[in-house]
Design an enzyme around this catalytic site. Structure first.
Site, PDB file in Angstrom:
ATOM      1  N   CYS A   1       0.813  -1.219   0.000  1.00  0.00           N
ATOM      2  CA  CYS A   1       0.000   0.000   0.000  1.00  0.00           C
ATOM      3  C   CYS A   1       0.847   1.271   0.000  1.00  0.00           C
ATOM      4  O   CYS A   1       0.324   2.365  -0.175  1.00  0.00           O
ATOM      5  CB  CYS A   1      -0.960   0.007   1.185  1.00  0.00           C
ATOM      6  SG  CYS A   1      -2.230  -1.263   1.053  1.00  0.00           S
TER       7      CYS A   1
ATOM      8  N   HIS B   1     -11.233  10.417 -10.005  1.00  0.00           N
ATOM      9  CA  HIS B   1     -10.087  10.492 -10.915  1.00  0.00           C
ATOM     10  C   HIS B   1      -9.033  11.502 -10.447  1.00  0.00           C
ATOM     11  O   HIS B   1      -8.465  12.234 -11.246  1.00  0.00           O
ATOM     12  CB  HIS B   1     -10.545  10.774 -12.354  1.00  0.00           C
ATOM     13  CG  HIS B   1     -11.135   9.559 -12.994  1.00  0.00           C
ATOM     14  ND1 HIS B   1     -12.455   9.209 -12.815  1.00  0.00           N
ATOM     15  CD2 HIS B   1     -10.592   8.602 -13.774  1.00  0.00           C
ATOM     16  CE1 HIS B   1     -12.696   8.086 -13.476  1.00  0.00           C
ATOM     17  NE2 HIS B   1     -11.576   7.693 -14.062  1.00  0.00           N
TER      18      HIS B   1
ATOM     19  N   GLU C   1     -12.787   0.148  -0.189  1.00  0.00           N
ATOM     20  CA  GLU C   1     -11.706   0.183  -1.180  1.00  0.00           C
ATOM     21  C   GLU C   1     -11.810  -0.989  -2.140  1.00  0.00           C
ATOM     22  O   GLU C   1     -11.375  -0.900  -3.275  1.00  0.00           O
ATOM     23  CB  GLU C   1     -10.348   0.101  -0.492  1.00  0.00           C
ATOM     24  CG  GLU C   1      -9.974   1.286   0.324  1.00  0.00           C
ATOM     25  CD  GLU C   1      -8.540   1.180   0.823  1.00  0.00           C
ATOM     26  OE1 GLU C   1      -7.820   0.234   0.457  1.00  0.00           O
ATOM     27  OE2 GLU C   1      -8.137   2.071   1.586  1.00  0.00           O
TER      28      GLU C   1
END
Length: 121
Positions: free
Chosen positions: A27, A71, A110
């Protein structure tokens, strides 16, 4: 009166990395997710309209926050320098609660199997 909780789900695409994980942790590398956000609203059902809040009103209230996230590289957004699911859920709460006072929870996922729920302080 009837206290009820309703929810609306939103999805957005974003990239991030977690700067405080141990060296070599996956991560810590730049990566992206198809995030899912669920906003929960709890309140009394209006006897005239039959709802707590119009879903269109909730969507409009979330739109400015959505546009900041979708985005984008989350680490560049003030307050999201360490964009864990936990931090992101509270950050979304802080953006939305002032315009949606009946907000009772923010869920951030997530992945299909991992996420968190923030219910305020």
């Amino acid at each position: 009166m009837m206290s009820t909780t309703l929810f609306k789900d939103f999805t957005f695409e974003a990239a991030h990395r977690l700067p405080h994980v141990p060296e070599g942790h996956k991560c810590g590398r730049l990566h992206g997710h198809s995030f899912m956000v669920r906003l929960e609203i709890t309140g009394e059902v209006d006897p005239h309209t039959g709802w707590i809040i119009d879903f269109a009103e909730l969507k409009a209230a979330f739109k400015p926050t959505y546009e900041r996230l979708d985005h984008h590289y989350l680490n560049d957004i003030p307050g999201l320098e360490n964009p864990t699911s936990e931090v992101l859920a509270k950050w979304i709460w802080d953006q939305v609660k002032p315009v949606v006072p009946l907000l009772s929870a923010v869920m951030v996922k997530e992945t299909c199997t991992a996420g968190c729920i923030y219910r305020g302080e």
